[in-house]
Design an enzyme around this catalytic site. Structure first.
Site, short mmCIF file in Angstrom:
data_model
loop_
_atom_site.label_atom_id
_atom_site.label_comp_id
_atom_site.label_asym_id
_atom_site.label_seq_id
_atom_site.Cartn_x
_atom_site.Cartn_y
_atom_site.Cartn_z
N TYR A 145 110.56 -4.80 -48.33
CA TYR A 145 110.13 -3.45 -47.93
C TYR A 145 109.20 -3.58 -46.74
O TYR A 145 108.30 -4.43 -46.74
CB TYR A 145 109.40 -2.77 -49.10
CG TYR A 145 108.88 -1.39 -48.77
CD1 TYR A 145 109.76 -0.32 -48.57
CD2 TYR A 145 107.51 -1.13 -48.68
CE1 TYR A 145 109.28 0.95 -48.29
CE2 TYR A 145 107.03 0.14 -48.41
CZ TYR A 145 107.91 1.18 -48.21
OH TYR A 145 107.44 2.44 -47.94
N ASP A 240 106.08 -9.96 -42.14
CA ASP A 240 105.41 -8.77 -42.64
C ASP A 240 104.49 -9.22 -43.77
O ASP A 240 104.92 -9.41 -44.90
CB ASP A 240 106.45 -7.75 -43.13
CG ASP A 240 105.78 -6.48 -43.63
OD1 ASP A 240 104.53 -6.43 -43.65
OD2 ASP A 240 106.52 -5.54 -44.02
N LYS A 268 97.05 -2.99 -46.18
CA LYS A 268 96.48 -3.16 -47.52
C LYS A 268 95.07 -3.80 -47.52
O LYS A 268 94.12 -3.12 -47.19
CB LYS A 268 97.48 -3.89 -48.42
CG LYS A 268 98.78 -3.05 -48.55
CD LYS A 268 99.71 -3.45 -49.65
CE LYS A 268 100.77 -2.36 -49.85
NZ LYS A 268 102.12 -2.68 -49.40
C1 LIG Z 1 103.03 -1.76 -48.50
C2 LIG Z 1 103.89 -2.45 -47.53
C3 LIG Z 1 104.26 -1.86 -46.32
C4 LIG Z 1 103.94 -0.44 -45.98
O1 LIG Z 1 102.57 -0.22 -45.86
P1 LIG Z 1 102.01 1.29 -45.97
O2 LIG Z 1 100.56 1.13 -45.71
O3 LIG Z 1 102.36 1.75 -47.34
O4 LIG Z 1 102.70 2.08 -44.92
C5 LIG Z 1 104.98 -2.62 -45.42
N1 LIG Z 1 105.33 -3.88 -45.69
C6 LIG Z 1 105.00 -4.48 -46.85
C7 LIG Z 1 105.39 -5.89 -47.08
C8 LIG Z 1 104.29 -3.78 -47.81
O5 LIG Z 1 104.01 -4.37 -48.97
#
Ligand SMILES: *Cc1c(COP(=O)(O)O)cnc(C)c1O
Length: 431
Positions: A145, A240, A268
């Site tokens: 994701y 990511d 995060k």
């Molecule tokens: C949570 C997450 C996102 C998205 O971040 P948001 O702050 O919710 O937009 C993107 N990549 C990864 C790996 C994530 O865990």
């Protein structure tokens, strides 16, 4: 008895004014059944709902609360920042401090741009990769994701190797054409996809440890394989690390696996609980971002002083605490062992994946190393387990496809309580 009358009433009310009653879909408990609990406050390892129930916290805002809730140093930093106004939309010294701290902690990052969410970070990172390479396509992995940007809401289509299909109404076929989705941990498929899109792949984006299909570790050689392909083909490698950044080590998963990406996306934990994201990497690539370079990207509230204060207070505590990650790994290993023992005692063959303070229990007997494997889990059983755990005061992520996040506030005694709740829950759902 576990009363959730107030939460139920609030959910009724919320659904009148907010789509589905929530501001992010997974919060609605649709994957596990039942109604979401409404949170009033949290402190340390505990979260409290509107009915006054107390839960041991294993979501931790989906990761940011790695030091436990209501951390006093972060709160003090925020209070201090607030007294100087909430936003300027002009440069501040604290942004330099933040950028410097990130560059020091994550060696592959030489320059960094702050944004307001993980989604913004990944969207910006692939635009930058496209601008830098002059190519269109992006390769991503099934079950990873990267936020809700159009380019990522793409499923592997029938011509999976060359073009994807929209995974959500509102994403155009045109956009889907530029995203190729391949299975996680499959370097050969990446080779195939790169060959089929010769000289047209701008970036490969990956969660170096996947956390959004449950916790799934990279197979040996997978990340190294991606690095080699990117080197050979002039492709930008994007890790990511929105979830794994500052979660698995001070330099994220790249520090653990010793593979350096060209661009890293963060979110995060970096905001300490405030809405923050960042993308950074090689100087040469980052200097393609405006105003110094031609790739446009901006943000009215980016680098917000209150958010920077919270993030910096988080990162400085992470830097100072020499044993944070070994402590987190130790306590999470204790949890893993306890859960495994419980499964063994009941003769249940389910699969536990763990790395550091990320852990998932998959309700399948098979090894889970990609999304196909994860989808073999018995989702109905997971839903029952989730609800039994909630009744027993353990707040798990409401989906089989999410990692649990252990914070520094989780003590050995609390691990015992979680394991006990798990054993009781497993017994109840299997009787
Ligand atoms: C949570 C997450 C996102 C998205 O971040 P948001 O702050 O919710 O937009 C993107 N990549 C990864 C790996 C994530 O865990």
């Amino acid at each position: 008895m576990h009363q959730i009358t107030k939460s139920n009433n609030l959910f009724e009310e919320a659904q009148k004014y907010i789509p589905g009653g929530v501001n992010s879909p997974v919060r609605a408990f649709k994957a596990v059944g039942g109604n979401p609990i409404f949170i009033k406050k949290a402190k340390g390892a505990f979260i409290f709902d509107e009915d006054g129930n107390e839960y041991i916290e294993l979501i931790n805002s989906w990761g940011p609360m790695i030091l436990g809730h209501a951390n006093s140093k972060i709160e003090e930093a925020v209070q201090k920042a607030i007294s100087g106004s909430l936003s300027f939309g002009a440069p501040t010294a604290i942004e330099i401090e933040m950028a410097k701290t990130i560059c020091e902690m994550v060696p592959s990052i030489e320059k960094v741009r702050m944004v307001n969410s993980g989604t913004e970070a990944t969207m910006s990172a692939i635009r930058l990769a496209r601008g830098y390479t002059g190519r269109s396509k992006v390769i991503k992995f099934e079950g990873c994701y990267h936020g809700h940007g159009d380019s990522f809401l793409i499923a592997a289509g029938s011509g999976a190797i060359t073009l994807g299909e929209p995974n959500s109404p509102g994403v155009t076929k045109g956009t889907a054409q530029d995203t190729v989705t391949v299975p996680f941990n499959d370097v050969n498929k990446v080779h195939e996809a790169v060959r089929a899109n010769k000289e047209n792949v701008a970036a490969i984006i990956v969660e170096p440890v996947a956390g959004n299909m449950g916790c799934v570790l990279p197979a040996e050689g997978f990340l190294e394989g991606l690095r080699e392909i990117c080197n050979a083909e002039g492709i930008v490698l994007i890790f990511d690390e929105v979830m794994t950044g500052f979660r698995l080590s001070p330099s994220g998963a790249q520090g653990v696996f010793d593979v350096q990406p060209d661009i890293t996306t963060l979110g995060k934990i970096i905001g300490g609980g405030m809405p923050v994201g960042a993308y950074g990497g090689k100087r040469e690539i980052m200097d393609f971002v405006s105003p110094v370079g031609p790739v446009y990207q901006a943000g009215t509230l980016s680098g917000n002083p209150v958010a920077m204060a919270a993030g910096l207070a988080m990162l400085s505590q992470i830097k100072e605490d020499q044993t944070l990650y070994s402590d987190l790994a130790l306590i999470t290993a204790k949890l893993e062992n306890g859960l495994q023992e419980g499964l063994d005692n009941l003769g249940l063959p389910y699969t536990i994946n763990r790395i550091g303070s990320m852990i998932s229990v998959f309700f399948t007997s098979e090894k889970v190393s990609n999304f196909e494997d994860a989808k073999k889990s018995d989702l109905n059983l997971f839903g029952q387990y989730f609800r039994e755990m909630l009744k027993r005061g353990v707040y798990l992520p409401p989906s089989q496809f999410e990692s649990w996040f252990i914070s520094k506030s989780i003590t050995p005694n609390l691990v015992d309580r979680i394991v006990e709740a798990s054993n009781e829950s497993l017994r109840v759902i299997h009787q």
